[in-house]
Motif scaffolding. Structure first.
Motif, PDB file in Angstrom:
ATOM      1  N   VAL A  22     -12.419  -8.883   7.105  1.00  0.00           N
ATOM      2  CA  VAL A  22     -12.023  -7.567   6.428  1.00  0.00           C
ATOM      3  C   VAL A  22     -10.546  -7.581   6.218  1.00  0.00           C
ATOM      4  CG1 VAL A  22     -12.177  -5.225   6.085  1.00  0.00           C
ATOM      5  CG2 VAL A  22     -14.145  -6.502   6.907  1.00  0.00           C
ATOM      6  N   LEU A  23     -10.014  -7.602   5.019  1.00  0.00           N
ATOM      7  CA  LEU A  23      -8.550  -6.998   4.908  1.00  0.00           C
ATOM      8  C   LEU A  23      -8.462  -5.454   4.213  1.00  0.00           C
ATOM      9  CD1 LEU A  23      -5.726  -8.491   4.950  1.00  0.00           C
ATOM     10  CD2 LEU A  23      -5.785  -8.052   2.699  1.00  0.00           C
ATOM     11  N   ALA A  24      -7.797  -4.471   4.929  1.00  0.00           N
ATOM     12  CA  ALA A  24      -7.728  -3.201   4.380  1.00  0.00           C
ATOM     13  C   ALA A  24      -6.351  -2.986   4.158  1.00  0.00           C
ATOM     14  CB  ALA A  24      -8.215  -2.145   5.588  1.00  0.00           C
ATOM     15  N   LEU A  25      -6.036  -2.428   2.833  1.00  0.00           N
ATOM     16  CA  LEU A  25      -4.775  -2.133   2.604  1.00  0.00           C
ATOM     17  C   LEU A  25      -4.491  -0.911   1.570  1.00  0.00           C
ATOM     18  CD1 LEU A  25      -3.578  -4.720  -0.001  1.00  0.00           C
ATOM     19  CD2 LEU A  25      -5.797  -4.019   0.406  1.00  0.00           C
ATOM     20  N   PRO A  26      -3.408  -0.493   1.531  1.00  0.00           N
ATOM     21  CA  PRO A  26      -3.179   0.586   0.519  1.00  0.00           C
ATOM     22  C   PRO A  26      -3.039   0.071  -0.988  1.00  0.00           C
ATOM     23  CG  PRO A  26      -1.182   0.083   1.598  1.00  0.00           C
ATOM     24  CD  PRO A  26      -2.297  -0.695   2.349  1.00  0.00           C
ATOM     25  N   VAL A  27      -3.302   0.638  -2.064  1.00  0.00           N
ATOM     26  CA  VAL A  27      -3.212   0.386  -3.106  1.00  0.00           C
ATOM     27  C   VAL A  27      -2.506   1.391  -4.443  1.00  0.00           C
ATOM     28  CG1 VAL A  27      -4.797  -0.258  -5.457  1.00  0.00           C
ATOM     29  CG2 VAL A  27      -5.416  -1.033  -3.173  1.00  0.00           C
ATOM     30  N   GLY A  28      -1.582   0.924  -4.746  1.00  0.00           N
ATOM     31  CA  GLY A  28      -0.748   1.811  -5.597  1.00  0.00           C
ATOM     32  C   GLY A  28      -0.881   1.055  -6.919  1.00  0.00           C
TER      33      GLY A  28
ATOM     34  N   HIS B 256      -0.437  12.695  -7.786  1.00  0.00           N
ATOM     35  CA  HIS B 256      -0.001  13.593  -6.860  1.00  0.00           C
ATOM     36  C   HIS B 256      -0.327  13.053  -5.400  1.00  0.00           C
ATOM     37  CE1 HIS B 256      -3.362  16.078  -6.136  1.00  0.00           C
ATOM     38  NE2 HIS B 256      -3.543  15.955  -7.406  1.00  0.00           N
ATOM     39  N   THR B 257       0.484  12.924  -4.554  1.00  0.00           N
ATOM     40  CA  THR B 257       0.489  12.680  -2.979  1.00  0.00           C
ATOM     41  C   THR B 257       1.606  12.552  -2.360  1.00  0.00           C
ATOM     42  OG1 THR B 257      -0.403  10.899  -1.588  1.00  0.00           O
ATOM     43  CG2 THR B 257       0.409  10.026  -3.572  1.00  0.00           C
ATOM     44  N   LEU B 258       1.545  12.786  -1.231  1.00  0.00           N
ATOM     45  CA  LEU B 258       2.761  12.748  -0.323  1.00  0.00           C
ATOM     46  C   LEU B 258       3.206  11.212   0.034  1.00  0.00           C
ATOM     47  CD1 LEU B 258       1.987  11.937   3.060  1.00  0.00           C
ATOM     48  CD2 LEU B 258       1.063  14.220   2.801  1.00  0.00           C
ATOM     49  N   ALA B 259       1.927  10.334  -0.053  1.00  0.00           N
ATOM     50  CA  ALA B 259       2.282   8.789  -0.197  1.00  0.00           C
ATOM     51  C   ALA B 259       3.012   8.450  -1.331  1.00  0.00           C
ATOM     52  CB  ALA B 259       1.114   8.454   0.109  1.00  0.00           C
TER      53      ALA B 259
ATOM     54  N   PHE C  54       5.516   2.802  13.601  1.00  0.00           N
ATOM     55  CA  PHE C  54       6.095   3.704  12.616  1.00  0.00           C
ATOM     56  C   PHE C  54       5.991   3.248  11.002  1.00  0.00           C
ATOM     57  CE2 PHE C  54      10.307   6.258  11.544  1.00  0.00           C
ATOM     58  CZ  PHE C  54       9.567   7.359  11.069  1.00  0.00           C
ATOM     59  N   CYS C  55       5.220   3.739  10.489  1.00  0.00           N
ATOM     60  CA  CYS C  55       5.126   3.489   9.120  1.00  0.00           C
ATOM     61  C   CYS C  55       5.135   4.434   8.223  1.00  0.00           C
ATOM     62  CB  CYS C  55       3.759   2.629   8.928  1.00  0.00           C
ATOM     63  SG  CYS C  55       2.394   3.640   8.902  1.00  0.00           S
ATOM     64  N   GLU C  56       5.741   4.274   6.848  1.00  0.00           N
ATOM     65  CA  GLU C  56       5.689   5.154   5.750  1.00  0.00           C
ATOM     66  C   GLU C  56       4.110   5.576   5.663  1.00  0.00           C
ATOM     67  OE1 GLU C  56       6.484   4.335   1.784  1.00  0.00           O
ATOM     68  OE2 GLU C  56       6.520   2.252   2.119  1.00  0.00           O
ATOM     69  N   PRO C  57       4.013   6.947   5.178  1.00  0.00           N
ATOM     70  CA  PRO C  57       2.789   7.469   4.910  1.00  0.00           C
ATOM     71  C   PRO C  57       1.766   6.604   4.268  1.00  0.00           C
ATOM     72  CG  PRO C  57       4.223   9.275   4.635  1.00  0.00           C
ATOM     73  CD  PRO C  57       5.134   7.872   4.696  1.00  0.00           C
ATOM     74  N   ALA C  58       2.156   5.694   3.305  1.00  0.00           N
ATOM     75  CA  ALA C  58       1.382   5.019   2.172  1.00  0.00           C
ATOM     76  C   ALA C  58       0.706   3.788   2.925  1.00  0.00           C
ATOM     77  CB  ALA C  58       2.038   4.378   1.137  1.00  0.00           C
ATOM     78  N   SER C  59       1.588   3.238   4.042  1.00  0.00           N
ATOM     79  CA  SER C  59       0.953   2.264   4.670  1.00  0.00           C
ATOM     80  C   SER C  59      -0.166   2.575   5.772  1.00  0.00           C
ATOM     81  CB  SER C  59       2.055   1.841   5.847  1.00  0.00           C
ATOM     82  OG  SER C  59       3.138   1.295   4.930  1.00  0.00           O
TER      83      SER C  59
END
Length: 363
Positions: free
Chosen positions: A193-199, A247-250, A297-302
């Protein structure tokens, strides 16, 4: 320094760099300048705590936050800028929520290119904007969101001799796919499995492309199930329609109409995966857990990938026996405002040994 006379990558970053390491997998010619800031070769770190809640055999974090400008964007940017230089470009442009602009500006500064970044006014994390400014970018802040910024950037680069280096540029995807190669090389096979944010969806597109290519070359025995996660307030791929006011804080995934929409859906479907949404509260909870339990320590989207896995498990999903890789896309210093909202437990005591020991509970 001009674009025609870049310093030699081999002398600048020995044995490193995406172009050098993965030349056989990239669209490189004899005329492509082998530029580098030392991007790629990022750590794959095994989870010690969160893995217990996921219930999988092994959970790893791919720290793309360790790239030169602090995000995964450097992998694709180095290829896009090299090909732009090969074509004779003397200036580049991008639309950005922050990370792309920082990366573009860094490579442009190093290799003597003009650089223009178009950002949504007031909707970009200050850490990322600061990077672009320090690298010398011409920053153009427009009214509207990222989608409007990308539209403007496309119009300008179509009219003027300026190279567009957003992920709609296919060379960006080529560079970003190399992270999939690194994961497979490190594990000895593709993960389950690979999990990741999507923008804007270029990254899920690129990883899937990389895993497919390695599988076709028989470097892996399988291909991973791709699990992408969008922020609930910016989840067009989940809802099946563009979001006019995302809208999102990420901020890195605050995108309402992804440029790589079709290829992201293809990655989801071909891999038997899914693209789901996580709330800002879920993202923040995962963000804090990554820091306090894993030392990341990552940015929120991460944190969206970790948040998504935890949400799936809470909903009854099982990852028993699976090897999972979560992509940490950007460094926490990209968005210091979020980190500063966490009130640290400061103990105010006199500068006296006994008082400090009592406060620590060691007296």
């Amino acid at each position: 320094m001009t674009a025609e006379t870049p310093p030699a990558a081999l002398g600048d970053a020995p044995n490193r760099g995406v172009l050098l390491r993965f030349a056989e997998h990239l669209p490189i010619t004899d005329a492509t300048p082998m530029i580098s800031l030392g991007e790629g070769d990022t750590p794959l770190v095994k989870s010690t705590h969160i893995v217990r809640d996921i219930g999988c055999d092994a959970l790893y974090f791919k720290l793309e936050s360790c790239n030169p400008t602090g995000s995964f964007k450097d992998r694709g940017m180095v290829v896009a800028v090299a090909k732009a230089m090969e074509a004779g470009a003397t200036a580049i442009m991008c639309a950005s929520t922050g990370n792309t602009s920082a990366s573009a500006a860094a490579y442009a500064a190093r290799y003597g290119l003009g650089v223009y970044v178009v950002v949504p006014d007031g909707k970009i994390a200050r850490g990322k904007l600061a990077q672009s400014a320090v690298y010398g970018a011409e920053i153009i802040a427009i009214e509207g969101n990222f989608d409007a910024a990308l539209r403007v950037a496309r119009e300008i680069t179509a009219k003027h001799p300026i190279a567009l280096v957003n992920s709609v540029n296919p060379f960006r995807i080529e560079g970003q796919k190399t992270a999939a190669f690194e994961i497979a090389d490190a594990l000895g096979d593709a993960p389950d499995v690979l999990a990741l944010p999507v923008g804007n969806a270029g990254n899920i597109t690129a990883y899937w492309k990389g895993f497919i290519e390695y599988h076709h070359r028989e470097r892996t025995s399988k291909r991973p199930r791709m699990l992408g996660f969008q922020a609930a307030g910016a989840a067009p791929l989940v809802h099946g329609a563009p979001v006019e006011h995302p809208h999102t804080l990420a901020s890195a995934i605050r995108i309402g109409n992804p440029a790589s929409w079709k290829t992201a859906i293809a990655a989801r479907d071909e891999s038997g995966g899914s693209i789901d949404a996580v709330t800002d509260d879920e993202i923040l909870a995962a963000y804090n857990r990554l820091g306090r339990e894993e030392g990341i320590f990552c940015e929120p989207a991460s944190a969206a990938g970790v948040a998504g896995l935890l949400k799936l498990v809470a909903g009854g999903a099982s990852f028993a026996g699976k090897t999972i890789v979560c992509i940490i896309t950007g460094n926490g210093l990209k968005d210091p405002e979020t980190a500063l909202k966490t009130e640290p437990p400061i103990h105010h005591v006199a500068a006296e040994l006994g008082a400090i020991e009592r406060e620590m509970g060691w007296s």
